[in-house]
Design a protein around this motif. Sequence first.
Motif, PDB file in Angstrom:
ATOM      1  N   GLY A 212       0.838  -1.350  -0.038  1.00 35.13           N
ATOM      2  CA  GLY A 212       0.133   0.082  -0.052  1.00 35.13           C
ATOM      3  C   GLY A 212       0.838   1.327   0.075  1.00 35.13           C
TER       4      GLY A 212
ATOM      5  N   SER B 100      -1.311   4.362   3.934  1.00 36.09           N
ATOM      6  CA  SER B 100      -2.529   3.580   3.801  1.00 36.09           C
ATOM      7  C   SER B 100      -2.721   2.764   5.069  1.00 36.09           C
ATOM      8  CB  SER B 100      -2.076   2.552   2.648  1.00 36.09           C
ATOM      9  OG  SER B 100      -0.902   1.920   3.014  1.00 36.09           O
TER      10      SER B 100
ATOM     11  N   LYS C 180      -0.327   0.549   6.446  1.00 38.71           N
ATOM     12  CA  LYS C 180       0.636  -0.780   6.466  1.00 38.71           C
ATOM     13  C   LYS C 180       1.381  -0.751   7.728  1.00 38.71           C
ATOM     14  CE  LYS C 180       3.502   0.125   3.163  1.00 38.71           C
ATOM     15  NZ  LYS C 180       2.966   1.679   3.200  1.00 38.71           N
TER      16      LYS C 180
ATOM     17  N   HIS D 116       5.789  -0.762  -0.048  1.00 37.62           N
ATOM     18  CA  HIS D 116       5.204  -0.069  -0.849  1.00 37.62           C
ATOM     19  C   HIS D 116       5.485  -0.125  -2.315  1.00 37.62           C
ATOM     20  CE1 HIS D 116       8.859   2.159  -0.759  1.00 37.62           C
ATOM     21  NE2 HIS D 116       8.710   2.707  -1.926  1.00 37.62           N
TER      22      HIS D 116
ATOM     23  N   GLU E 277      -3.621  -6.183  -0.331  1.00 37.28           N
ATOM     24  CA  GLU E 277      -3.252  -4.430  -0.576  1.00 37.28           C
ATOM     25  C   GLU E 277      -4.364  -3.698   0.539  1.00 37.28           C
ATOM     26  OE1 GLU E 277      -4.753  -3.884  -4.636  1.00 37.28           O
ATOM     27  OE2 GLU E 277      -3.445  -5.353  -5.593  1.00 37.28           O
TER      28      GLU E 277
ATOM     29  N   LEU F 120      -5.581   0.250   1.758  1.00 39.51           N
ATOM     30  CA  LEU F 120      -5.784   1.521   1.107  1.00 39.51           C
ATOM     31  C   LEU F 120      -6.778   2.146   2.238  1.00 39.51           C
ATOM     32  CD1 LEU F 120      -5.267   3.533  -1.082  1.00 39.51           C
ATOM     33  CD2 LEU F 120      -7.213   2.806  -2.044  1.00 39.51           C
ATOM     34  N   ASP F 121      -6.132   3.176   2.657  1.00 39.75           N
ATOM     35  CA  ASP F 121      -6.865   4.307   3.831  1.00 39.75           C
ATOM     36  C   ASP F 121      -7.596   3.241   4.934  1.00 39.75           C
ATOM     37  OD1 ASP F 121      -6.668   6.197   2.064  1.00 39.75           O
ATOM     38  OD2 ASP F 121      -8.490   5.938   0.970  1.00 39.75           O
TER      39      ASP F 121
END
Length: 255
Positions: free
Chosen positions: A56, A60, A62, A217, A230, A232-233
Amino acid sequence: MIGVEAPAAATDGLPAVEPVLELDEVTKVYPGESPVLALDKATFTVHRGDLVAIEGPSGSGKSTLLHVMGTLDRPTSGTMRIVGEDVATMSDRDLAALRAARIGFVFQQFFLAEHSTALDNVADGMLYSGVRHRARVEAAAVALERVGLGHRMDHRPPQMSGGERQRVAIARALVGNPDIVLADEPTGNLDSISGGAIFELLLELHAEGATIVVITHNHELAVRLPRRIEVLDGHIVADVREAWPPDAPTERHLP
């Protein structure tokens, strides 16, 4: 639905592969005047022998996920188990013991003691495990051989290349035979040649049976691993498992 995981690799007629790391709707909120939802109901399982990329962009979630998986931070809600043990029920002392016995860490910055030899740096990875000094040194020598540094055991980090220092860090993570290794951007501080060598080493260790989660990343690195989660946010947005060896890739994306 968020958090549906790719199925574990399995062979018909054989028992299911043992779960090593299990997250069930794990959420992390950082309190404050404007609370930050850093991780939202993350759900997935890592089985013994898996090699997984958690990918990510910056911000994000991670790093939050790494800290929670490594028991360095407690989730706000949800359940996380390491080899079946619910970490929410553990005291700080019990968590420290679990980290020492069950989890190996590899970081981008190496975190090696510059005035200690490679052998001592790796042996110190078992310092809090209750193992006697001689046994720690013997195990460290085996771990350094395993990562191809048997001939550099008496060298100190300033005498070694970046790739060699990362190999020492990987040996330190492996020395206590942990159930899972968490590698945070393990190639991020290296040139392309050294980074490629470390990537190949991770593949070799996976082939030997190590359970490894790589936080990165770097999409090019992530897509070359058998499984990719994956982020994200703060959400798990995809959990993709490739055919392995990578000759007929298949994907399963989350809606």
